[in-house]
Design an enzyme around this catalytic site. Structure first.
Site, PDB file in Angstrom:
ATOM      1  N   SER A   1      -3.465  12.134 -16.503  1.00  0.00           N
ATOM      2  CA  SER A   1      -2.508  11.038 -16.371  1.00  0.00           C
ATOM      3  C   SER A   1      -2.660  10.064 -17.531  1.00  0.00           C
ATOM      4  O   SER A   1      -3.763   9.588 -17.814  1.00  0.00           O
ATOM      5  CB  SER A   1      -2.727  10.284 -15.060  1.00  0.00           C
ATOM      6  OG  SER A   1      -1.998   9.066 -15.122  1.00  0.00           O
TER       7      SER A   1
ATOM      8  N   GLY B   1      -0.114  -0.515  -7.896  1.00  0.00           N
ATOM      9  CA  GLY B   1      -0.502  -1.473  -6.866  1.00  0.00           C
ATOM     10  C   GLY B   1       0.491  -2.612  -6.713  1.00  0.00           C
ATOM     11  O   GLY B   1       0.184  -3.637  -6.123  1.00  0.00           O
TER      12      GLY B   1
ATOM     13  N   SER C   1       5.917   1.490  -4.914  1.00  0.00           N
ATOM     14  CA  SER C   1       5.814   2.915  -4.565  1.00  0.00           C
ATOM     15  C   SER C   1       5.507   3.857  -5.715  1.00  0.00           C
ATOM     16  O   SER C   1       6.139   4.911  -5.866  1.00  0.00           O
ATOM     17  CB  SER C   1       7.084   3.398  -3.870  1.00  0.00           C
ATOM     18  OG  SER C   1       7.178   2.798  -2.625  1.00  0.00           O
TER      19      SER C   1
ATOM     20  N   GLU D   1       0.662  12.211   2.099  1.00  0.00           N
ATOM     21  CA  GLU D   1       0.086  10.861   2.081  1.00  0.00           C
ATOM     22  C   GLU D   1      -0.638  10.566   3.403  1.00  0.00           C
ATOM     23  O   GLU D   1      -1.728   9.996   3.411  1.00  0.00           O
ATOM     24  CB  GLU D   1       1.179   9.815   1.812  1.00  0.00           C
ATOM     25  CG  GLU D   1       0.597   8.430   1.730  1.00  0.00           C
ATOM     26  CD  GLU D   1       1.067   7.598   0.560  1.00  0.00           C
ATOM     27  OE1 GLU D   1       1.890   8.066  -0.254  1.00  0.00           O
ATOM     28  OE2 GLU D   1       0.593   6.456   0.467  1.00  0.00           O
TER      29      GLU D   1
ATOM     30  N   ASP E   1       9.505   5.197   1.647  1.00  0.00           N
ATOM     31  CA  ASP E   1       9.303   5.253   0.195  1.00  0.00           C
ATOM     32  C   ASP E   1       9.674   6.620  -0.374  1.00  0.00           C
ATOM     33  O   ASP E   1      10.371   6.729  -1.385  1.00  0.00           O
ATOM     34  CB  ASP E   1       7.839   4.939  -0.150  1.00  0.00           C
ATOM     35  CG  ASP E   1       7.385   3.617   0.424  1.00  0.00           C
ATOM     36  OD1 ASP E   1       8.242   2.838   0.877  1.00  0.00           O
ATOM     37  OD2 ASP E   1       6.166   3.357   0.424  1.00  0.00           O
TER      38      ASP E   1
ATOM     39  N   TYR F   1      -2.899  -1.805   6.745  1.00  0.00           N
ATOM     40  CA  TYR F   1      -1.607  -1.189   7.076  1.00  0.00           C
ATOM     41  C   TYR F   1      -1.765  -0.283   8.308  1.00  0.00           C
ATOM     42  O   TYR F   1      -0.984  -0.371   9.266  1.00  0.00           O
ATOM     43  CB  TYR F   1      -1.132  -0.373   5.869  1.00  0.00           C
ATOM     44  CG  TYR F   1       0.193   0.310   6.057  1.00  0.00           C
ATOM     45  CD1 TYR F   1       1.369  -0.259   5.580  1.00  0.00           C
ATOM     46  CD2 TYR F   1       0.292   1.541   6.706  1.00  0.00           C
ATOM     47  CE1 TYR F   1       2.591   0.372   5.757  1.00  0.00           C
ATOM     48  CE2 TYR F   1       1.510   2.177   6.884  1.00  0.00           C
ATOM     49  CZ  TYR F   1       2.650   1.585   6.399  1.00  0.00           C
ATOM     50  OH  TYR F   1       3.865   2.214   6.581  1.00  0.00           O
TER      51      TYR F   1
HETATM   52  C1  GLA Z   1       4.702   0.918   2.609  1.00  0.00           C
HETATM   53  C2  GLA Z   1       4.877   2.240   3.359  1.00  0.00           C
HETATM   54  C3  GLA Z   1       6.292   2.380   3.919  1.00  0.00           C
HETATM   55  C4  GLA Z   1       6.706   1.145   4.714  1.00  0.00           C
HETATM   56  C5  GLA Z   1       6.402  -0.133   3.922  1.00  0.00           C
HETATM   57  C6  GLA Z   1       6.643  -1.369   4.728  1.00  0.00           C
HETATM   58  O1  GLA Z   1       5.485   0.906   1.460  1.00  0.00           O
HETATM   59  O2  GLA Z   1       4.605   3.331   2.501  1.00  0.00           O
HETATM   60  O3  GLA Z   1       6.377   3.557   4.708  1.00  0.00           O
HETATM   61  O4  GLA Z   1       6.090   1.124   5.966  1.00  0.00           O
HETATM   62  O5  GLA Z   1       5.065  -0.163   3.451  1.00  0.00           O
HETATM   63  O6  GLA Z   1       7.981  -1.512   5.031  1.00  0.00           O
END
Ligand code: GLA
Length: 389
Positions: free
Chosen positions: A68, A125, A129, A164, A176, A226
């Site tokens: 990368s 970060g 995404s 993931e 995402d 999360y």
């Molecule tokens: C991250 C997750 C998503 C979603 C968002 C919050 O990006 O990958 O699936 O849950 O957080 O909306």
């Protein structure tokens, strides 16, 4: 970096004359509908023109070589199709490895090794995404290189999410990967995460633009915090199911929540569920407002979304709140909120087009005086979903 430079780098890194195939998948920004995707609710993201590029040449053996440009210090990592089990020392390569693993686990034939060069221009970060774009790029690459013609882009998104969840340990929803795979230029995706029914809605903002502001804050415990939010929602759903015939929080109205909230075990879970329910309704209302060109209403719903994420879901942080407060103080901003998973990352704001410089100045000043660092700004350029180049 342009395509020609990537091709030259590929040849230099792998010391090969082979011409690579090139694939791209975008990052995403979510306009509204946060933390609703694993609750069977609605989301409203769009793909960005920023994303991840992958250059690949298939090999005649089963060796996998990864490099990368974003982590040059890691050098080339060598593995093989016979060593696909997750490993702690994999770091960034667990994303492409995880996708290969997910494809094989789902019965797709991946029977040749590959040399893979990656370059991404999404800030790491930032909550835009970068990982989903790497997964979806990888899925698109595997579909094309291994002639998996019946595989749809939607299925690629699901395989990316599977990787993931089960390989990288982040229990994310589908938003995402779906946005990265299915995005369309100048459109946002109104997705019902319960059924995966979706509709592409033109993002017509007249004199306004969407500006992304990067706080440059990266929370080290993002995936554990999360996953914890997700468990709290699951606990809430279980408690409500004792009385209500529902399969997800996305099926509840605000009124049903108010009538039944006494069933929830504690105040934390009540707050989490209230967010999941209210955000889902806001998302549907916001899409309606956008379709009616009512940007004022859309902006207000963005602001309410932020308050709910800050107070009920508790996924904001002081740095992000400073940026959102500063945006709310600008008369030329219709709405501003945290976007993405939270605990740092970016905000998204709806800003009058010819006031963008003033917006950046205002936010930079507030942010610098509080935290002695400058945020970064990107005007959102809504691009297409993953494709071969
Ligand atoms: C991250 C997750 C998503 C979603 C968002 C919050 O990006 O990958 O699936 O849950 O957080 O909306």
């Amino acid at each position: 970096m342009n395509q020609q430079q990537m091709i030259e780098n590929f040849a230099a890194v792998f010391k090969t004359q082979q011409t690579p195939d090139i694939f791209f998948a975008p990052g995403r920004v979510n306009l509204i509908g946060e933390h609703t995707d694993y609750n069977g609710g609605h989301v409203f993201p769009c793909a960005l023109s920023l994303g991840t590029y992958g250059l690949v040449a298939l090999r005649d053996d089963r060796q996998l070589r990864f490099y990368s440009e974003n982590f040059p210090e890691a050098g080339i990592t060598v593995s093989s199709l016979d060593e696909l089990e997750p490993r702690k020392d994999y770091r960034w390569i667990s994303y492409p490895m995880g996708v290969i693993w997910a494809f094989i686990k789902h019965g797709y034939t991946i029977d040749r090794g590959m040399d893979l060069y990656i370059y991404g221009n999404i800030p790491n970060g930032s909550g835009l995404s970068s990982s989903a774009s790497l997964e979806v790029m990888m899925g698109t690459l595997l579909k094309n290189c291994f002639h998996l013609d019946s595989l749809t882009m939607e299925k690629i998104a699901l395989l990316g999410q599977y990787a993931e969840n089960h390989y990288c340990g982040m229990n994310c929803g589908i938003m995402d990967q779906f946005a990265s795979a299915m995005g369309k230029r100048e459109h946002a995706i109104f997705l019902d995460t319960n059924t995966l029914d979706f509709r592409l809605v033109p993002v017509k903002l007249g004199n306004y633009k969407l500006v992304i502001t990067n706080s440059l804050v990266k929370h080290s415990l993002v995936s554990s915090a999360y996953n914890q939010r997700r468990r709290e929602c699951e606990d809430g759903l279980l408690a409500l199911q004792k009385v209500l015939d529902i399969s997800s929080l996305g099926e509840l109205t605000n009124e049903q929540f108010e009538t039944n909230k006494f069933l929830l075990p504690d105040e934390i879970i009540r707050k989490r569920v209230r967010h999941a329910v209210s955000e889902n309704i806001r998302t549907m209302d916001a899409v309606e407002a956008l379709m009616q060109n009512n940007l004022i209403a859309f902006g207000e719903l963005m602001n309410e979304s932020h308050c709910s994420l800050r107070d009920d879901y508790e996924v904001s942080c002081p740095e992000i709140d400073t940026l959102v407060d500063a945006a709310w103080n600008c008369p030329f901003v219709l709405g501003s909120r945290i976007t993405g998973g939270g605990f740092g990352g970016c905000t998204i704001s709806l800003v009058e087009s010819d006031k963008i410089d003033a917006f950046c100045k205002e936010l930079s000043q507030s942010y610098e005086s509080a935290y002695q660092k400058k945020p970064e700004f990107y005007v959102a350029d809504i691009g297409d979903g993953a494709h071969a180049l």
